[in-house]
Design a protein around this motif. Structure first.
Motif, PDB file in Angstrom:
ATOM      1  N   UNK A 177      -4.593   5.568  -3.946  1.00 23.76           N
ATOM      2  CA  UNK A 177      -3.269   5.294  -4.509  1.00 23.76           C
ATOM      3  C   UNK A 177      -3.234   3.921  -5.168  1.00 23.76           C
ATOM      4  N   UNK A 178      -3.874   2.937  -4.545  1.00 21.97           N
ATOM      5  CA  UNK A 178      -3.933   1.592  -5.124  1.00 21.97           C
ATOM      6  C   UNK A 178      -4.660   1.632  -6.461  1.00 21.97           C
ATOM      7  N   UNK A 179      -5.754   2.373  -6.506  1.00 19.58           N
ATOM      8  CA  UNK A 179      -6.501   2.508  -7.757  1.00 19.58           C
ATOM      9  C   UNK A 179      -5.627   3.124  -8.847  1.00 19.58           C
ATOM     10  N   UNK A 180      -4.916   4.200  -8.510  1.00 18.79           N
ATOM     11  CA  UNK A 180      -4.116   4.889  -9.524  1.00 18.79           C
ATOM     12  C   UNK A 180      -2.910   4.055  -9.944  1.00 18.79           C
ATOM     13  N   UNK A 181      -2.270   3.368  -8.994  1.00 19.66           N
ATOM     14  CA  UNK A 181      -1.130   2.517  -9.346  1.00 19.66           C
ATOM     15  C   UNK A 181      -1.562   1.388 -10.269  1.00 19.66           C
TER      16      UNK A 181
ATOM     17  N   UNK B 267     -10.763  -4.584  -4.361  1.00 17.64           N
ATOM     18  CA  UNK B 267     -10.073  -5.743  -3.798  1.00 17.64           C
ATOM     19  C   UNK B 267     -10.714  -6.118  -2.468  1.00 17.64           C
ATOM     20  N   UNK B 268     -10.822  -7.394  -2.234  1.00 16.38           N
ATOM     21  CA  UNK B 268     -11.539  -7.879  -1.051  1.00 16.38           C
ATOM     22  C   UNK B 268     -10.871  -7.481   0.254  1.00 16.38           C
ATOM     23  N   UNK B 269      -9.563  -7.215   0.224  1.00 14.92           N
ATOM     24  CA  UNK B 269      -8.850  -6.864   1.451  1.00 14.92           C
ATOM     25  C   UNK B 269      -8.514  -5.374   1.528  1.00 14.92           C
ATOM     26  N   UNK B 270      -9.151  -4.562   0.692  1.00 15.99           N
ATOM     27  CA  UNK B 270      -9.000  -3.102   0.754  1.00 15.99           C
ATOM     28  C   UNK B 270     -10.375  -2.518   1.062  1.00 15.99           C
ATOM     29  N   UNK B 271     -10.677  -2.240   2.326  1.00 13.66           N
ATOM     30  CA  UNK B 271     -12.023  -1.784   2.693  1.00 13.66           C
ATOM     31  C   UNK B 271     -12.321  -0.378   2.189  1.00 13.66           C
ATOM     32  N   UNK B 272     -13.587  -0.050   2.119  1.00 14.51           N
ATOM     33  CA  UNK B 272     -13.997   1.302   1.763  1.00 14.51           C
ATOM     34  C   UNK B 272     -13.397   2.295   2.757  1.00 14.51           C
ATOM     35  N   UNK B 273     -12.862   3.387   2.243  1.00  9.03           N
ATOM     36  CA  UNK B 273     -12.269   4.396   3.106  1.00  9.03           C
ATOM     37  C   UNK B 273     -10.848   4.096   3.528  1.00  9.03           C
ATOM     38  N   UNK B 274     -10.269   3.003   3.033  1.00  9.76           N
ATOM     39  CA  UNK B 274      -8.887   2.662   3.385  1.00  9.76           C
ATOM     40  C   UNK B 274      -7.963   3.774   2.906  1.00  9.76           C
ATOM     41  N   UNK B 275      -6.983   4.132   3.735  1.00  7.76           N
ATOM     42  CA  UNK B 275      -6.168   5.315   3.446  1.00  7.76           C
ATOM     43  C   UNK B 275      -5.489   5.256   2.080  1.00  7.76           C
ATOM     44  N   UNK B 276      -5.087   4.059   1.636  1.00  7.99           N
ATOM     45  CA  UNK B 276      -4.336   3.946   0.384  1.00  7.99           C
ATOM     46  C   UNK B 276      -5.206   3.540  -0.799  1.00  7.99           C
TER      47      UNK B 276
ATOM     48  N   UNK C 266       1.297   0.031 -12.959  1.00 12.09           N
ATOM     49  CA  UNK C 266       2.434  -0.310 -12.108  1.00 12.09           C
ATOM     50  C   UNK C 266       2.176  -1.541 -11.240  1.00 12.09           C
ATOM     51  N   UNK C 267       0.938  -1.725 -10.792  1.00 11.40           N
ATOM     52  CA  UNK C 267       0.640  -2.792  -9.850  1.00 11.40           C
ATOM     53  C   UNK C 267      -0.653  -3.489 -10.247  1.00 11.40           C
ATOM     54  N   UNK C 268      -0.828  -4.680  -9.718  1.00  7.38           N
ATOM     55  CA  UNK C 268      -2.067  -5.421  -9.908  1.00  7.38           C
ATOM     56  C   UNK C 268      -2.284  -6.310  -8.698  1.00  7.38           C
ATOM     57  N   UNK C 269      -3.454  -6.923  -8.641  1.00  7.73           N
ATOM     58  CA  UNK C 269      -3.789  -7.747  -7.496  1.00  7.73           C
ATOM     59  C   UNK C 269      -3.383  -9.195  -7.678  1.00  7.73           C
TER      60      UNK C 269
ATOM     61  N   UNK D 197       0.828  -1.207   0.000  1.00  3.41           N
ATOM     62  CA  UNK D 197       0.000   0.000   0.000  1.00  3.41           C
ATOM     63  C   UNK D 197       0.865   1.261   0.000  1.00  3.41           C
ATOM     64  N   UNK D 198       1.955   1.250   0.759  1.00  2.00           N
ATOM     65  CA  UNK D 198       2.845   2.409   0.766  1.00  2.00           C
ATOM     66  C   UNK D 198       3.545   2.567  -0.578  1.00  2.00           C
ATOM     67  N   UNK D 199       3.925   1.454  -1.194  1.00  2.00           N
ATOM     68  CA  UNK D 199       4.561   1.524  -2.508  1.00  2.00           C
ATOM     69  C   UNK D 199       3.604   2.137  -3.528  1.00  2.00           C
ATOM     70  N   UNK D 200       2.332   1.758  -3.460  1.00  3.09           N
ATOM     71  CA  UNK D 200       1.331   2.350  -4.354  1.00  3.09           C
ATOM     72  C   UNK D 200       1.251   3.858  -4.145  1.00  3.09           C
ATOM     73  N   UNK D 201       1.309   4.292  -2.888  1.00  3.12           N
ATOM     74  CA  UNK D 201       1.246   5.720  -2.586  1.00  3.12           C
ATOM     75  C   UNK D 201       2.455   6.462  -3.148  1.00  3.12           C
ATOM     76  N   UNK D 202       3.644   5.862  -3.047  1.00  3.01           N
ATOM     77  CA  UNK D 202       4.854   6.486  -3.583  1.00  3.01           C
ATOM     78  C   UNK D 202       4.774   6.584  -5.104  1.00  3.01           C
TER      79      UNK D 202
END
Length: 309
Positions: free
Chosen positions: A120-124, A108-117, A129-132, A84-89
């Motif tokens: 960033x995960x969506x944009x990465x 993603x099933x392990x990224x709850x609504x309102x999760x801080x990242x 750059x990233x996938x699940x 999650x931090x890598x996605x933010x960077x």
């Protein structure tokens, strides 16, 4: 719009949108941030990075708001970076056109609504750059390995790619000073290589046709056979056998582009070890250098760890 994430021990995460006037956000800061964090000025120097090998890389990215410290004014450069931090960077460092779309990072099933990242995960993901993982998981708290960082950068920064490479002596005779990169994707996004990297790039970038021409004119004692990229990579890294097979080409591409930074030994990649915050800062900085978006580090104490320098 880029977003800035700040962490507090009492609130978990507070999101501050950049670009607002100071007067407009003052009431928000007073009611949302802890007093200690609200009173802290913007800082790009961290006491725990003084005399640290990656300090110049960290400082450069901190000045560009790509990486940030913690409320206690530390950077914690040896702390492993989670996905999650890598996605933010990545979100802060790059502005690539979207290649695909998802509704939000919370698909993603392990990224709850309102999760801080989640943004960033969506944009990465959308930038490529990233996938699940299978089963709909992102595994946001899983540490990202050094080789995963390199694969992520290689596959989305228009780096040259090849499946074979020729012997160094042949490539040196056959390859011009400037090598035209073979685009992995988006050919309209030119890649700028530092001139110092052309010698390193030659064994990875020479085309078969030029290699054949050089072989015909080379002395009889020259080794003119083509060599797999895996063997060329082993020329640079003592632990090349630890590089996963799927990542060999991407490690070769990032090496040629001057992105790989190995501390304390250039020849030891440690591909499967979790990447630390200091290491990720160095790799992201060098990726920006390869894209012509920042200048190389001039501090020899740090730049000596850039592979091929």
């Amino acid at each position: 719009m880029k977003l800035r994430y700040c962490y507090t021990s009492t609130l978990g995460v507070t999101l501050v949108t950049l670009g607002l006037a100071a007067g407009a956000i003052a009431p928000y800061l007073a009611t949302t941030l802890t007093p200690a964090l609200a009173a802290s000025p913007e800082n790009t120097s961290f006491p725990d990075t003084q005399n640290y090998w990656a300090q110049p890389f960290i400082h450069n990215l901190a000045e560009r708001d790509i990486v940030t410290g913690y409320p206690d004014n530390t950077f914690r450069p040896e702390q492993p970076v989670a996905r999650d931090e890598f996605a933010s960077i990545l979100q802060q460092a790059f502005s690539q056109p979207a290649e695909r779309e998802i509704a939000s990072g919370s698909v993603y099933t392990d990224v709850p609504q309102g999760y801080w990242a989640a943004p960033a995960i969506q944009e990465a993901y959308e930038m490529g750059f990233m996938k699940g993982y299978p089963g709909g998981e992102f595994r946001p708290n899983q540490p990202v390995s050094r080789v995963e960082v390199l694969v992520s950068l290689a596959q989305n920064l228009n780096l040259p790619t090849t499946t074979t490479a020729v012997d160094k002596s042949v490539a040196a005779a056959a390859t011009p000073a400037r090598v035209q990169p073979v685009s992995r994707r988006r050919a309209n996004r030119p890649l700028i290589f530092p001139l110092a990297m052309t010698t390193l790039m030659q064994p990875l970038m020479a085309t078969p046709a030029r290699a054949t021409a050089a072989a015909n004119s080379a002395p009889a004692s020259s080794n003119t056979s083509q060599r797999p990229v895996s063997l060329v990579v082993s020329d640079y890294y003592q632990d090349a056998a630890q590089i996963p097979q799927y990542a060999v080409d991407d490690v070769a591409a990032t090496t040629a582009a001057g992105i790989v930074v190995n501390y304390p030994d250039q020849r030891v990649l440690n591909p499967t070890r979790p990447a630390t915050r200091g290491e990720v800062a160095a790799l992201i900085h060098q990726a920006l250098v390869s894209q012509g978006k920042t200048v190389p580090i001039s501090d020899q104490s740090a730049s000596q760890y850039v592979v091929g320098r």
